[in-house]
Motif scaffolding. Structure first.
Motif, PDB file in Angstrom:
ATOM      1  N   MET A   1      20.985  54.878  32.447  1.00  0.00           N
ATOM      2  CA  MET A   1      19.642  54.963  31.873  1.00  0.00           C
ATOM      3  C   MET A   1      19.648  54.158  30.170  1.00  0.00           C
ATOM      4  SD  MET A   1      18.420  58.992  32.787  1.00  0.00           S
ATOM      5  CE  MET A   1      19.459  59.635  31.971  1.00  0.00           C
ATOM      6  N   VAL A   2      18.387  53.690  29.608  1.00  0.00           N
ATOM      7  CA  VAL A   2      18.071  53.440  28.439  1.00  0.00           C
ATOM      8  C   VAL A   2      16.691  53.777  28.132  1.00  0.00           C
ATOM      9  CG1 VAL A   2      17.641  50.874  27.423  1.00  0.00           C
ATOM     10  CG2 VAL A   2      18.995  50.686  28.597  1.00  0.00           C
ATOM     11  N   ILE A   3      17.221  54.109  26.173  1.00  0.00           N
ATOM     12  CA  ILE A   3      15.830  54.031  25.709  1.00  0.00           C
ATOM     13  C   ILE A   3      15.487  53.515  25.464  1.00  0.00           C
ATOM     14  CG2 ILE A   3      14.789  55.702  23.799  1.00  0.00           C
ATOM     15  CD1 ILE A   3      16.625  58.764  25.117  1.00  0.00           C
TER      16      ILE A   3
ATOM     17  N   LEU B   1      10.732  58.658  19.496  1.00  0.00           N
ATOM     18  CA  LEU B   1      11.893  57.810  20.201  1.00  0.00           C
ATOM     19  C   LEU B   1      12.956  59.488  19.459  1.00  0.00           C
ATOM     20  CD1 LEU B   1      13.245  54.955  20.932  1.00  0.00           C
ATOM     21  CD2 LEU B   1      14.387  56.311  19.397  1.00  0.00           C
ATOM     22  N   ARG B   2      12.810  58.837  18.656  1.00  0.00           N
ATOM     23  CA  ARG B   2      14.647  60.447  18.033  1.00  0.00           C
ATOM     24  C   ARG B   2      14.094  62.085  18.558  1.00  0.00           C
ATOM     25  NH1 ARG B   2      14.880  63.736  12.235  1.00  0.00           N
ATOM     26  NH2 ARG B   2      17.936  64.241  12.596  1.00  0.00           N
ATOM     27  N   LYS B   3      12.923  62.235  18.893  1.00  0.00           N
ATOM     28  CA  LYS B   3      13.244  63.457  19.722  1.00  0.00           C
ATOM     29  C   LYS B   3      13.652  63.107  21.390  1.00  0.00           C
ATOM     30  CE  LYS B   3       8.391  64.624  22.115  1.00  0.00           C
ATOM     31  NZ  LYS B   3       7.216  64.640  21.604  1.00  0.00           N
ATOM     32  N   THR B   4      13.303  62.364  22.002  1.00  0.00           N
ATOM     33  CA  THR B   4      14.221  61.907  23.308  1.00  0.00           C
ATOM     34  C   THR B   4      15.291  61.881  22.835  1.00  0.00           C
ATOM     35  OG1 THR B   4      13.827  59.774  22.869  1.00  0.00           O
ATOM     36  CG2 THR B   4      11.965  60.952  24.308  1.00  0.00           C
TER      37      THR B   4
ATOM     38  N   PHE C   1       7.318  57.195  30.313  1.00  0.00           N
ATOM     39  CA  PHE C   1       6.807  57.453  28.976  1.00  0.00           C
ATOM     40  C   PHE C   1       5.020  58.329  29.275  1.00  0.00           C
ATOM     41  CE2 PHE C   1       3.424  54.557  30.552  1.00  0.00           C
ATOM     42  CZ  PHE C   1       3.747  53.745  30.975  1.00  0.00           C
ATOM     43  N   ASP C   2       4.915  59.056  27.983  1.00  0.00           N
ATOM     44  CA  ASP C   2       5.684  58.866  26.458  1.00  0.00           C
ATOM     45  C   ASP C   2       6.460  60.130  26.598  1.00  0.00           C
ATOM     46  OD1 ASP C   2       4.015  61.095  26.475  1.00  0.00           O
ATOM     47  OD2 ASP C   2       2.522  60.481  25.505  1.00  0.00           O
ATOM     48  N   SER C   3       6.800  59.583  25.064  1.00  0.00           N
ATOM     49  CA  SER C   3       7.548  61.319  25.062  1.00  0.00           C
ATOM     50  C   SER C   3       7.981  62.307  25.554  1.00  0.00           C
ATOM     51  CB  SER C   3       8.135  61.239  23.641  1.00  0.00           C
ATOM     52  OG  SER C   3       6.981  62.151  22.747  1.00  0.00           O
ATOM     53  N   ARG C   4       6.200  63.175  25.659  1.00  0.00           N
ATOM     54  CA  ARG C   4       6.548  64.488  26.762  1.00  0.00           C
ATOM     55  C   ARG C   4       6.897  64.948  27.949  1.00  0.00           C
ATOM     56  NH1 ARG C   4       1.231  67.126  23.940  1.00  0.00           N
ATOM     57  NH2 ARG C   4       1.571  66.339  21.773  1.00  0.00           N
ATOM     58  N   VAL C   5       6.835  63.173  28.507  1.00  0.00           N
ATOM     59  CA  VAL C   5       7.437  63.299  29.735  1.00  0.00           C
ATOM     60  C   VAL C   5       8.938  62.422  30.005  1.00  0.00           C
ATOM     61  CG1 VAL C   5       6.277  61.516  32.489  1.00  0.00           C
ATOM     62  CG2 VAL C   5       4.882  62.284  30.626  1.00  0.00           C
TER      63      VAL C   5
ATOM     64  N   TYR D   1      11.759  64.982  32.032  1.00  0.00           N
ATOM     65  CA  TYR D   1      12.600  64.608  33.164  1.00  0.00           C
ATOM     66  C   TYR D   1      13.982  64.494  32.752  1.00  0.00           C
ATOM     67  CZ  TYR D   1      14.792  60.846  35.783  1.00  0.00           C
ATOM     68  OH  TYR D   1      15.207  60.264  36.439  1.00  0.00           O
ATOM     69  N   LEU D   2      14.028  64.436  31.364  1.00  0.00           N
ATOM     70  CA  LEU D   2      15.551  65.098  31.379  1.00  0.00           C
ATOM     71  C   LEU D   2      15.888  66.273  30.566  1.00  0.00           C
ATOM     72  CD1 LEU D   2      15.501  62.414  27.577  1.00  0.00           C
ATOM     73  CD2 LEU D   2      16.676  61.752  29.555  1.00  0.00           C
TER      74      LEU D   2
END
Ligand SMILES: N[C@@H](CCC(=O)N[C@@H](CS)C(=O)NCC(=O)O)C(=O)O
Length: 219
Positions: free
Chosen positions: A1-3, A12-15, A61-65, A69-70
């Motif tokens: 996986m790639v962010i 992005l930092r949150k993810t 996307f977005d960060s909440r999704v 998922y993670l």
């Protein structure tokens, strides 16, 4: 996986914090949505980062999704309670923290324009969200070690991203460390975590992509 995305981005930092806390191996591919070499539209029709690119090529996307998922990908630790009132509380914290980022980003983007093109009323409107929202999170946190419950959750991840983004982009509109010592102490503890340290925003003036011209016309 790639962010995919910019280290300047609080979303992005949150993810990245969530991925690291879950012990997941995710490659970080640095790319700005604001420069000519942006890859964002190729992976997200909205042209925004962060994007999570799965091994089979699907994009999220977005960060909440992405964080949802993670969090489900690895069983422990649970960062978003699966149900009950704690789940709602964690998601409310995230909404508040992301809302601070949304307003701060809107303010910062206006700042990128020459002074005569800025919209003081619009910037004031954003400031009128940021200041009470930070006061609210300071009150809600009180002297507790964690935003919700007795351990780290997504709420803490989202909050540190919002507060550090304010320090990074808009220190002139709010000295939250001076105004709210409880937040400062909490943030210092939070920033000792490897997940927070590895994803910390660049130092002010050393922002990645800073040398490249910000261009709102790039899509
Ligand atoms: N709600 C989105 C916000 C993402 C966002 O606004 N990302 C910014 C960077 S911090 C972006 O890509 N902006 C480019 C644009 O709006 O065109 C999320 O949580 O992922």
């Amino acid at each position: 996986m790639v962010i995919l995305g910019s280290p300047n981005s609080p979303y992005l930092r949150k993810t990245r914090i969530v991925a690291a806390e879950k012990g997941l191996e995710v490659e970080f591919r640095q790319n700005s949505p604001w420069t000519r070499d942006t890859l964002a539209p190729a992976y997200n029709p909205l042209g925004k980062i962060p994007v999570l690119i799965l091994d089979d090529g699907q994009t999220l996307f977005d960060s909440r999704v992405i964080v949802d998922y993670l969090d489900r990908l690895a069983p422990e630790p649970v960062l978003i309670p699966r149900d009950g009132p704690e789940r709602t509380r964690v998601l409310r914290w995230e909404a508040m923290a992301d809302g601070i980022c949304d307003a701060a980003q809107a303010y910062f983007l206006d700042l990128q324009y020459p002074e005569e093109q800025r919209r003081p009323g619009w910037m004031q409107r954003q400031q009128n969200k940021i200041l009470p929202a930070v006061q609210a999170v300071a009150n809600d946190l009180g002297k507790r070690a964690w935003c919700v419950g007795e351990s780290l959750t997504l709420a803490d991840a989202a909050l540190i991203c919002a507060l550090d983004y304010l320090s990074f982009r808009l220190p002139e509109i709010l000295d939250w460390r001076g105004a709210y010592p409880n937040l400062a102490a909490w943030a210092d503890r939070m920033n000792e975590r490897p997940s927070a340290r590895v994803s910390a925003p660049p130092k002010r003036g050393e922002a990645v992509f800073e040398g490249q011209t910000f261009d709102p016309a790039v899509s």
